[in-house]
Design a protein around this motif. Structure first.
Motif, PDB file in Angstrom:
ATOM      1  N   PHE B 105     138.953  20.942 -76.419  1.00 51.95           N
ATOM      2  CA  PHE B 105     139.467  21.215 -75.122  1.00 51.95           C
ATOM      3  C   PHE B 105     138.919  20.484 -73.695  1.00 51.95           C
ATOM      4  CE2 PHE B 105     140.394  24.795 -77.644  1.00 51.95           C
ATOM      5  CZ  PHE B 105     141.920  24.962 -77.307  1.00 51.95           C
ATOM      6  N   VAL B 106     137.696  19.855 -73.971  1.00 48.09           N
ATOM      7  CA  VAL B 106     137.312  18.894 -73.192  1.00 48.09           C
ATOM      8  C   VAL B 106     138.292  17.620 -72.815  1.00 48.09           C
ATOM      9  CG1 VAL B 106     135.315  17.313 -72.351  1.00 48.09           C
ATOM     10  CG2 VAL B 106     134.966  19.546 -73.494  1.00 48.09           C
ATOM     11  N   GLY B 107     138.660  17.120 -74.164  1.00 51.12           N
ATOM     12  CA  GLY B 107     139.458  15.840 -74.058  1.00 51.12           C
ATOM     13  C   GLY B 107     140.641  16.286 -73.471  1.00 51.12           C
ATOM     14  N   LEU B 108     141.270  17.599 -73.850  1.00 55.26           N
ATOM     15  CA  LEU B 108     142.440  17.996 -73.342  1.00 55.26           C
ATOM     16  C   LEU B 108     142.517  18.084 -71.742  1.00 55.26           C
ATOM     17  CD1 LEU B 108     143.492  20.504 -75.879  1.00 55.26           C
ATOM     18  CD2 LEU B 108     144.496  18.170 -75.509  1.00 55.26           C
ATOM     19  N   ILE B 109     141.370  17.884 -70.901  1.00 49.02           N
ATOM     20  CA  ILE B 109     141.455  17.777 -69.467  1.00 49.02           C
ATOM     21  C   ILE B 109     142.367  16.529 -69.215  1.00 49.02           C
ATOM     22  CG2 ILE B 109     139.909  17.396 -67.589  1.00 49.02           C
ATOM     23  CD1 ILE B 109     137.586  18.618 -68.786  1.00 49.02           C
TER      24      ILE B 109
END
Lengths: 238, 215
Positions: B105-109
């Motif tokens: 979910f960090v990447g999905l920022i």
């Protein structure tokens, strides 16, 4: 067999919308009419079908620790995995641009009805999420990556189609004013997600007890662990 | 306050309520729902988004006159992706456990539509200082919803807040558990996040009639 298993798993059990909440923005914004929902859903399936295998190749031959071995032995300890976000998103943005050109050429009416949401597929988290999950679950072959991409795309398509159909009908119902529109859509999606959780036991129906227990455990843990568990599951299947 | 004019203050306070990115603009919902089972993860996520959005807004605003409009989406994605890589590496370095919890979910920022939305709607047309404030304001509005959802889910789901057992010990039966209270494990499941946000929207719109939509 494992292809079929992964296919159904990615549609129903790991459904992009209901299990991991990806692609919610366009899911909520474009689901007012079934016809536009179908158009966007088809575009997402197409982009997923192409980007997940492409990103699998990138991951396998460029990004993974030691992936650069094919260049020669001295490149063997390179680890470029921190670059994966930027490479994945570049692939996706390019493919979306391509889809935009194709749709504009062959179906101008669909192009107009999708409006801003067509370029926004590039920032649809379901698509980047598909590639990132592919990476974190270590899907072993190109074929399986393709199946995973298509399956996840179809799962998303199914979700947006279902909610669009419900929203067309709910227009005739007496919803409390403050809940109309966005609010009730959130709550319906929550209820649908609860329904989709029951697919968790689907694949293990006839299998041994151990697998069954693990499957239920997967459904009942909070998301963070859920993701980890699912990653393990995928590894075991393969 | 001499630093902020009235107009500038509005940039920060507006997105907190009447123009909230999540409940009104319908942006950035995915990550808002997926990581809110624990309050700590919600707070870290909100801070990461704030850093990316505020810095990204300033960068885009500084470049706004030299970006060709045809390729602006790619330029914006590159800026966001670069900032997110930095945030991800910082998290991995200083708080590895937490970065594991947040997983992809960090990447999905990168694909958080609030960021693209603010670049398109604000940073491309305004100066750096105002863009910075706009970034802070919108990220705060987003964070506010995240913290509310995270608070209720962690409190009702596991009886803790930030890891502290505020309702007593469920195994030794102290505090509320002594009188028969049970944790509602259902709150930890992902669908409840949707329903909690639905209820927040309900409360918000019943307090402000102007926000009610017709289907």
């Amino acid at each position: 067999m494992e292809y079929i298993e992964l296919f159904f798993k990615s549609i129903f059990i790991d459904n992009m919308v209901f299990a991991t909440f990806l692609g919610m923005c366009s899911y909520l914004a474009v689901s007012k009419k079934v016809s536009t929902a179908v158009g966007l859903g088809a575009a997402v399936v197409f982009v997923m079908l192409i980007t997940v295998p492409l990103n699998w190749l990138l991951d396998q031959y460029i990004l993974q620790p030691g992936a650069l071995k094919w260049l020669g032995a001295e490149y063997a300890d390179y680890d470029l995995s921190f670059l994966s976000f930027i490479l994945f998103i570049a692939t996706i943005a390019t493919m979306v641009q391509l889809v935009e050109i194709i749709v504009e050429k062959f179906s101008p009416s669909l192009y107009n009805s999708l409006g801003i949401f067509l370029p926004l597929i590039a920032v649809n988290c379901a698509i980047l999420g598909g590639s990132l999950f592919m990476q974190s679950r270590e899907i072993p072959t190109l074929g399986l990556a393709t199946v995973y991409g298509v399956g996840s795309g179809i799962g998303w398509f199914l979700a947006i189609l279902a909610i669009a159909a419900i929203r067309e009908k709910i227009r005739y119902s007496n919803v409390p004013p403050a809940l109309r529109g966005l609010g009730i859509t959130f709550i319906i999606t929550g209820l649908m997600a609860i329904g989709f959780m029951s697919f968790g036991g689907m694949l293990t129906g006839g299998d041994d007890e151990g697998a069954k227990e693990e499957q239920t455990a997967t459904v009942e843990t909070p998301e963070a662990e859920n993701v980890k568990e699912l990653a393990n599951n995928t590894k075991e299947i393969n | 306050m001499a630093l902020l004019s009235k107009k500038d203050t509005k940039l920060i306070t507006d997105p907190l309520a009447d123009n909230n990115p999540i409940t009104i603009q319908v942006l950035g919902i995915c990550s808002a729902l997926a990581i809110t089972a624990q309050l700590k993860a919600s707070i870290v996520m909100a801070l990461s988004v704030m850093a990316v959005l505020a810095i990204g807004n300033v960068v885009i605003s500084l470049m706004r006159n030299i970006i060709p409009s045809k390729i602006r989406i790619i330029v914006q994605l590159v800026v966001v992706a670069a900032l997110v890589i930095i945030v991800d590496q910082v998290l991995k370095a200083f708080s590895y456990e937490l970065s594991k919890t947040l997983s992809v979910f960090v990447g999905l920022i990168i694909t958080n539509c609030i960021i693209m939305g603010r670049f398109e709607a604000f940073a491309l047309a305004n100066g750096p200082w105002r863009s910075f404030l706009d970034g802070i304001g919108n990220a705060a509005g987003y964070g506010l919803i995240l913290v509310i959802v995270g608070f209720f889910r962690e409190l009702l789901g596991s009886g803790t807040l930030l890891g502290f057992k505020v309702l007593g010990d469920p195994i030794e039966k102290t505090g509320l558990y002594a009188i028969g209270y049970e944790n509602n494990g259902f709150m930890l499941l992902s669908p409840m996040a949707l329903i909690v946000v639905g209820i927040i929207i309900w409360v918000q719109r019943s307090r402000n009639e102007a926000l009610v939509e017709d289907h």
